[in-house]
Design an enzyme around this catalytic site. Sequence first.
Site, PDB file in Angstrom:
ATOM      1  N   LYS A  53       0.872  -1.214  -0.042  1.00  0.00           N
ATOM      2  CA  LYS A  53      -0.027  -0.026   0.105  1.00  0.00           C
ATOM      3  C   LYS A  53       0.843   1.374   0.221  1.00  0.00           C
ATOM      4  CE  LYS A  53      -3.802  -2.355   2.374  1.00  0.00           C
ATOM      5  NZ  LYS A  53      -4.581  -2.483   3.676  1.00  0.00           N
ATOM      6  N   GLN A  97      -4.111  -1.100   9.871  1.00  0.00           N
ATOM      7  CA  GLN A  97      -4.261  -2.747   9.149  1.00  0.00           C
ATOM      8  C   GLN A  97      -4.760  -3.784  10.304  1.00  0.00           C
ATOM      9  OE1 GLN A  97      -3.472  -3.557   5.990  1.00  0.00           O
ATOM     10  NE2 GLN A  97      -3.980  -5.389   5.939  1.00  0.00           N
ATOM     11  N   ASP A 120     -10.752   3.552   4.650  1.00  0.00           N
ATOM     12  CA  ASP A 120     -11.041   2.137   4.346  1.00  0.00           C
ATOM     13  C   ASP A 120     -12.469   1.994   4.501  1.00  0.00           C
ATOM     14  OD1 ASP A 120      -9.155   0.318   4.229  1.00  0.00           O
ATOM     15  OD2 ASP A 120      -8.334   0.573   6.450  1.00  0.00           O
TER      16      ASP A 120
END
Length: 295
Positions: A53, A97, A120
Amino acid sequence: MLAEIISGNEISQDIRTELKLEVQKLKEKGIVPGLGVILVGDDPASRSYVTAKERDCEEVGIYSDDNRLPETTSEADLLALVEKMNNDPKIHGILVQLPVPKHIDSDKVLNAISPEKDVDGFHPINVGRMVTGQEAFLPCTPNGVLEMLKRKGLETSGKKVVVVGRSNIVGKPVANLLLGRGKNANATVTICHTGTADLKAETLQADIIIAAAGQPNMIKADMVREGAIVIDVGVNRIEDSSKKSGFRLCGDVEFDTVKEKASYITPVPGGVGPMTRTMLLFNIVKSAKKHNGVK
Ligand code: GUN
């Protein structure tokens, strides 16, 4: 029928080229989109996702603030870092994460991220906005699946979609998005899960199957109608001593047999995975524009 393979890599590259141009234009206005990344612990899969990412951010010109914290990090310290990023004007998106270590309450952490920086799309405010059809950050994997179908010219309106898996990250949101009224949604959606009495009977009805159960090779050819579209969201690590890494990736779909029956299929790797990462970049750019009043 032999399926056409949908390349998530190719579609992603097109979108990244568009995003790179947008970032250049923002930089000319003095705006540098920024992502705050937090990884707690050293799970190898999470580590490689986060590294990928950050590499993606660099490729399109997004600044990333990398924070790798030890497994023993307390919930309070993690929440404090999130709060610091909530208040940092250089940061337009915050990514913690998942999964976080067991001693940390992941809901508490996700709820602490400002909904305006929730790239997200996991915060309940954004989930609620999405479900009610309001403007929201859409979760990256579900949005990537829709974008892939759209750019491939594959209609969902009026189609029967069967989603296999009910996770908060993929199954539930992708079903919800496809249920929407928009041109690239408007599908009749069934969600299957471990409590489904006869999975095969359900998947055989599907024009489009979205496999997101996290079970390697669970969707077999005899579960797929001739000509169906099969989207494989699974990313499973299978031991493979012939590989340098000691593993290979495999999806939730038995690719070699299902591709003989489907009209379109996504591979693993190189299918949905790159789309997920690309939609994250899309959300960061969107957030940077929003924070700076750029249309
Ligand atoms: N873990 C697995 N997928 C994701 C994702 O899309 N975002 C975050 N933050 N963690 C994940």
